[in-house]
Write an enzyme that holds these catalytic residues in place. Structure first.
Site, PDB file in Angstrom:
ATOM      1  N   SER A 335       0.826  -1.111   0.069  1.00 23.75           N
ATOM      2  CA  SER A 335      -0.035   0.095  -0.382  1.00 23.75           C
ATOM      3  C   SER A 335       0.214   1.537   0.284  1.00 23.75           C
ATOM      4  O   SER A 335       0.313   2.459   0.153  1.00 23.75           O
ATOM      5  CB  SER A 335      -0.885   0.244   1.040  1.00 23.75           C
ATOM      6  N   ASP A 374     -10.037  -7.176   2.026  1.00 19.47           N
ATOM      7  CA  ASP A 374      -9.708  -5.627   2.136  1.00 19.47           C
ATOM      8  C   ASP A 374      -9.089  -6.313   3.452  1.00 19.47           C
ATOM      9  O   ASP A 374      -9.347  -7.596   4.403  1.00 19.47           O
ATOM     10  CB  ASP A 374     -10.129  -4.797   3.304  1.00 19.47           C
ATOM     11  N   HIS A 380     -14.694  -0.687   6.409  1.00 18.38           N
ATOM     12  CA  HIS A 380     -14.187   0.213   6.874  1.00 18.38           C
ATOM     13  C   HIS A 380     -15.389   1.733   6.345  1.00 18.38           C
ATOM     14  O   HIS A 380     -16.096   2.829   6.996  1.00 18.38           O
ATOM     15  CB  HIS A 380     -13.446   1.332   5.352  1.00 18.38           C
ATOM     16  N   CYS A 393      -7.564   1.483   3.226  1.00 20.46           N
ATOM     17  CA  CYS A 393      -8.634   0.809   2.163  1.00 20.46           C
ATOM     18  C   CYS A 393      -8.403   0.066   0.939  1.00 20.46           C
ATOM     19  O   CYS A 393      -7.886   1.309  -0.095  1.00 20.46           O
ATOM     20  CB  CYS A 393      -9.669   2.118   2.410  1.00 20.46           C
TER      21      CYS A 393
END
Length: 632
Positions: A335, A374, A380, A393
């Site tokens: 990420s 996720d 989320h 997210c």
């Protein structure tokens, strides 16, 4: 009838005798003339040629190795120096029994038993009066031990020389590199005249990349020898006065690095007992402030020579201490690429600053049943772009990935330096990989394998799949984010200094093409989201950024090591340690005037925000002068 003897012709005999005498005199004269002519040629016409050859038979030109340049950190502290040391030598012709001598030296631990055969080969390969080095560096204890027993070892002695030494050892091993003994390949590649008398050369890091500057040039000196090449004892100064003057060696240049030794040691301490890498650089210049790979090794072992067992132990270590993870290691970036993809999405219209998505913990492509999960199983809830970055997210980026497209992902990540070599001034870095449709067509032969699938775009949006990056590339990309698109080539050498004149040449920063974003407001929003990662109310690394005396920005990441089936629960506690996710974190500070950008990867560390982020925070604290408050 009686036979009468013929009357003897004295006149004819006399004439024949005279002719023979004349012929003999003429032949003798011719031979003497040839000898005289040859002597005249040797003594007069070819005098200089043969005088030079005769001089060469009694004069040996001995090379003198240059003094290697020193290496300093950005504050002038020595990180690589030359220290006097004693080496153990053996002169074969003075050793009565070579086998017995070597066995007894091994018995008192001055040499390794497995090196005996190699030493015997060296002693046979050259003149018997030429010394053979048994050990490059003796400790004080070894010197004392041998000095007591010297009478038992005729032909063996120790002599002084300079050896490379790294005062900080493990802390600088991968950044500075090390020198090692010349190999056959080195001798073929290097200039023999320049390296005459030299036994070592740079092998890795700066020692290798700046070898031509650090080494210098060899000199030479004359020695009077006998016909067998052995130096004549006693005073031969009168003979030497008639020879050309000795040529002094040219010392190598000193090299000043941009790394901060304090920061380097802090990063080494923080990564102790872990596998991974840390790269920190100055976003305003591209100067490398710290570069470490863990675990590390002691470069002094290579400088002074190590046993076969020692080298085998390093080579076979499963933690790969010799592998430079910071520059050569490639990992899925996870990420950490989300801020860059957010800019790509805003620029291409794939999203906007007000769009919200409902994260339920998974994402499904149309007409499929496969769930892309996720990291937060329960989801989320509603998230916008700021939330998607600060809370990391995955579902938000899964959704917009189809609108961005893999080729746009490739183009924008390429602008930040991912998927290609950064051009750092250290040899050996890897390019990493940012996939595209064109790349896949070229990488695979089978037509079905060449096709790009939508699911591959989905996982690429969170830095998984084919995507690979080095910690160095992530640090450069982070610095480019910090400066809102200003991009510098990373470099480790800040200046080069002539040892003789003291003249110093500064290495100027090299600015690369900027990352251009049409709306500066996009930069502000993405960087604000990164700020919220560390100092926002719901940021993934808020526990690390809380209470800091300065504002900072960051982004966590995890890179999955093994695949988990759709119907399986992902429980890291049940996985082997080396099967757990890699932990990544990128950050920069201060927020408004960035002075340091950091990329951290901890192999199998599981949590980017929980494991890698504290390392990044501590490094920023140290560099910005808040070391006592560093989070560990």
């Amino acid at each position: 009838m009686s036979l009468l003897s013929p009357i003897k012709d004295h006149h004819s005999e006399r004439r024949l005798f005279v002719q023979r005498i004349v012929l003999s005199v003429v032949v003798a004269a011719l031979l003497i003339g040839l000898v005289i002519a040859r002597l005249v040629q040797l003594q007069v016409f070819d005098h200089e040629v043969f005088a030079e050859k005769a001089q060469g038979n009694r004069v040996r030109i001995e090379p003198v190795a240059p003094i290697r340049g020193l290496i300093f950190d950005r504050k002038g502290r020595v990180v690589a120096e030359n220290l006097p040391a004693y080496q153990l030598e053996l002169i074969p012709e003075e050793v009565p029994d070579l086998d017995d001598t070597l066995q007894r030296l091994a018995a008192i631990n001055l040499i390794e038993a497995e090196e005996i055969e190699h030493i015997k080969e060296l002693s046979r390969s050259g003149p018997r009066f030429r010394p053979v080095t048994l050990k490059f560096r003796l400790t004080e204890e070894e010197i004392a031990n041998f000095a007591i027993q010297r009478p038992r070892f005729p032909g063996v002695d120790f002599k002084p020389r300079l050896v490379r030494h790294y005062p900080e050892g493990h802390a600088v091993a991968h950044a500075v590199g090390y020198v090692g003994a010349l190999s056959t390949e080195d001798l073929q590649a290097l200039d023999p005249a320049r390296y005459a008398g030299t036994s070592h050369t740079g092998k890795t890091g700066v020692e290798n990349s700046f070898e031509s500057s650090l080494h210098g040039a060899a000199g030479y000196r004359h020695r009077i020898t006998n016909a067998r090449g052995r130096q004549i004892p006693g005073d031969s100064s009168e003979l030497l006065d008639s020879l050309p003057m000795d040529e002094k060696p040219t010392p190598g240049l000193n090299v000043y690095l941009s790394i901060d030794l304090d920061l380097q040691k802090t990063a080494t301490r923080l990564m102790e007992g872990r596998r991974g890498a840390v790269v920190a650089l100055d976003p305003q210049t591209g100067e490398i402030l710290a570069l470490i790979s863990a675990p590390s090794f002691d470069p002094n072992l290579f400088a002074v020579g190590m046993s076969t067992a020692q080298y085998s132990e390093l080579q076979n270590n499963p933690d790969l201490p010799l592998f430079n993870r910071a520059v050569v290691g490639t990992y899925p970036p996870g990420s950490t690429i989300k801020p860059m993809l957010a800019l790509a999405a805003l620029e291409t219209g794939a999203t906007n600053l007000t769009r919200k998505s409902l994260c339920m913990g998974y994402f499904m492509l149309p007409d499929t049943t496969h769930r892309y999960r996720d990291w937060k199983p329960e989801g989320h809830g509603p998230v916008d772009l700021n939330d998607a970055i600060s809370q990391s997210c995955d579902v938000y980026f899964y959704e917009i990935s189809q609108e961005i497209g893999i080729d746009n992902m490739h183009d924008y990540l390429d602008r930040f330096g991912l998927g290609r070599k950064t051009g750092i001034d250290v040899i050996g870095e890897r390019a990493g990989l940012v996939p595209s449709r064109a790349w896949k067509r070229a990488a695979f032969r089978n037509r079905d394998d060449q096709r790009w699938y939508n699911g591959e775009t989905v996982i690429a949006s969170i830095g998984q799949g084919y995507m690979l990056a080095t910690p160095l590339q992530l640090a450069v990309a982070t610095a480019t984010l910090a400066t809102r698109g200003v991009h510098y080539r990373p470099h480790m050498v800040a200046a080069i200094e002539d040892q003789l004149s003291g003249e110093r040449t500064i290495v100027a920063p090299e600015r690369l093409p900027d990352v251009e974003i049409s709306n500066s407001f996009y930069w502000d929003n993405v960087i604000e989201a990164m700020h919220d990662v560390m100092q926002g109310p719901r940021g993934t690394a808020r526990a690390v950024g809380v209470g800091a005396p300065y504002e900072m920005a960051g982004k966590s990441g995890t890179a999955q090591v093994i695949s988990i089936a759709q119907d399986e629960e992902y429980d890291e506690e049940e996985l082997l340690e080396r099967q757990r996710d890699h932990a990544l974190f990128i950050s920069f500070a201060p927020l408004d005037d960035p002075r340091i950008a950091v990329a951290v990867i901890v192999e199998n560390g599981s949590s980017g925000s929980g494991v890698a982020a504290p390392v990044a925070r501590a490094i920023m604290d140290e560099y910005l002068g808040y070391g006592d408050d560093a989070t560990e």
